[in-house]
Design a protein around this motif. Structure first.
Motif, mmCIF file in Angstrom:
data_model
loop_
_atom_site.group_PDB
_atom_site.id
_atom_site.type_symbol
_atom_site.label_atom_id
_atom_site.label_comp_id
_atom_site.label_asym_id
_atom_site.label_seq_id
_atom_site.Cartn_x
_atom_site.Cartn_y
_atom_site.Cartn_z
ATOM 1 N N GLN A 36 9.055 14.271 -13.791
ATOM 2 C CA GLN A 36 10.441 13.992 -13.413
ATOM 3 C C GLN A 36 10.497 12.595 -12.787
ATOM 4 N N LEU A 37 10.579 11.597 -13.667
ATOM 5 C CA LEU A 37 10.455 10.206 -13.216
ATOM 6 C C LEU A 37 11.628 9.769 -12.346
ATOM 7 N N ASP A 38 12.765 10.404 -12.472
ATOM 8 C CA ASP A 38 13.920 10.029 -11.659
ATOM 9 C C ASP A 38 13.899 10.694 -10.283
ATOM 10 N N GLN A 39 12.918 11.574 -10.054
ATOM 11 C CA GLN A 39 12.834 12.263 -8.762
ATOM 12 C C GLN A 39 11.401 12.170 -8.219
ATOM 13 N N PRO A 40 10.989 10.987 -7.740
ATOM 14 C CA PRO A 40 9.631 10.879 -7.186
ATOM 15 C C PRO A 40 9.493 11.715 -5.915
ATOM 16 N N ALA A 41 8.295 12.254 -5.687
ATOM 17 C CA ALA A 41 8.036 13.069 -4.494
ATOM 18 C C ALA A 41 7.866 12.205 -3.261
ATOM 19 N N TRP A 42 7.460 10.982 -3.441
ATOM 20 C CA TRP A 42 7.252 10.088 -2.285
ATOM 21 C C TRP A 42 7.249 8.647 -2.792
ATOM 22 N N SER A 43 7.685 7.691 -1.957
ATOM 23 C CA SER A 43 7.659 6.259 -2.289
ATOM 24 C C SER A 43 7.154 5.489 -1.070
ATOM 25 N N GLY A 44 6.365 4.504 -1.314
ATOM 26 C CA GLY A 44 5.810 3.727 -0.198
ATOM 27 C C GLY A 44 5.011 2.534 -0.702
ATOM 28 N N ARG A 45 3.975 2.190 0.070
ATOM 29 C CA ARG A 45 3.141 1.020 -0.214
ATOM 30 C C ARG A 45 1.764 1.465 -0.693
ATOM 31 N N LEU A 46 1.162 0.672 -1.590
ATOM 32 C CA LEU A 46 -0.179 0.978 -2.085
ATOM 33 C C LEU A 46 -1.129 -0.165 -1.717
ATOM 34 N N ARG A 47 -2.275 0.212 -1.217
ATOM 35 C CA ARG A 47 -3.341 -0.762 -0.919
ATOM 36 C C ARG A 47 -4.641 -0.302 -1.561
ATOM 37 N N ILE A 48 -5.406 -1.248 -2.104
ATOM 38 C CA ILE A 48 -6.750 -0.957 -2.610
ATOM 39 C C ILE A 48 -7.728 -1.703 -1.714
ATOM 40 N N THR A 49 -8.641 -0.958 -1.118
ATOM 41 C CA THR A 49 -9.663 -1.557 -0.266
ATOM 42 C C THR A 49 -11.042 -1.233 -0.823
ATOM 43 N N ALA A 50 -12.039 -1.960 -0.335
ATOM 44 C CA ALA A 50 -13.424 -1.743 -0.767
ATOM 45 C C ALA A 50 -14.319 -1.716 0.461
ATOM 46 N N ARG A 51 -15.242 -0.775 0.471
ATOM 47 C CA ARG A 51 -16.252 -0.682 1.521
ATOM 48 C C ARG A 51 -17.575 -0.378 0.842
ATOM 49 N N GLY A 52 -18.439 -1.384 0.815
ATOM 50 C CA GLY A 52 -19.678 -1.243 0.061
ATOM 51 C C GLY A 52 -19.368 -1.239 -1.431
#
Length: 249
Positions: A36-52
């Protein structure tokens, strides 16, 4: 601080949408059209991090930065991140809560460029991980092979011939080239002894040629001589010795 404790940021996207997805019906892959693309469950910011060597996809609140969900990624492509079969802007990721529980959710980007950056950031990180793994293997197991030994053995000497160098350094400077001593191209000056002895006698001028020019005669004319006045003046001046003129004989 060890390398595994240092966390770096690979990518940040300010807008991403999260969707609940139905279970996969077959092995043909996920389809975003079934969400249901017109009704997202949540919206916010995305970050990709790396550790090792591991990467982490973090879904955070845009304002407070509070963590909503996190998906650890140990290899890419892999089960942690999958592309859908009908769009390049949607993915399926596997999130974990830290207690061993896992769930698959759908994420989508409104901008196609953001989806491209998300994909490239994961590819570049795991390409770097692969290179580091290969370097570590080569350091532990260097390739066997003969090494070129350029050092001098005991008692070995080297001889350098510098005779030619000394000869070149002591060679005299080049002298200027003398002028040519061959016969001169210029004739000797007229009237010199050399020209008198070696000159070839020239034939006498033909008097007939002088007569043909006109105005010239073997006998001077009495009335047409243009030099008569000068002759008279010359003869009259002979009697005047006080004029200072030199008399030519």
């Amino acid at each position: 601080m060890a390398d595994s404790d240092y966390e770096s940021v690979l990518c940040v996207k300010p807008e991403v949408h999260v969707y609940r997805i139905p279970p996969r019906a077959s092995n043909r892959g996920y389809r975003a059209a079934e969400w249901q693309l017109d009704q997202p469950a949540w919206s916010g910011r995305l970050r990709i991090t790396a550790r090792g060597k591991a990467a982490f996809i973090k879904l955070e609140d845009r304002t407070t930065g509070e963590l909503f969900a996190q998906a650890p990624v140990e290899q890419f492509p892999g089960i942690a991140v999958e592309n859908v079969v009908d769009s390049s802007r949607y993915f399926v990721i596997c999130i974990e809560d830290g207690n061993g529980r896992r769930a698959f959710i759908g994420v989508g980007f409104a901008d196609r460029g953001d989806a491209f950056d998300f994909n490239v950031a994961l590819q570049d990180h795991f390409k770097w991980v692969k290179q580091q793994t290969e370097f570590a293997k080569q350091a532990q197991n260097p390739e066997p092979g003969p090494k070129l030994d350029l050092g001098f053995k005991e008692g070995q000497t080297i001889k350098i011939n510098i005779a030619n160098i000394k000869k070149k350094e002591g060679a005299p400077a080049a002298k200027p080239r003398p002028l040519s001593t061959g016969p001169s191209l210029l004739p000797p000056p007229p009237g010199s002894k050399t020209s008198t002895q070696h000159s070839t006698p020239q034939p006498a001028a033909n008097p007939g040629l002088l007569f043909d020019l006109g105005g010239f005669s073997s006998e001077p004319a009495a009335s047409t001589d243009t030099w008569g006045d000068f002759t008279t003046a010359s003869s009259s001046s002979n009697s005047q010795s006080s004029t200072g003129w030199v008399q030519f004989q």
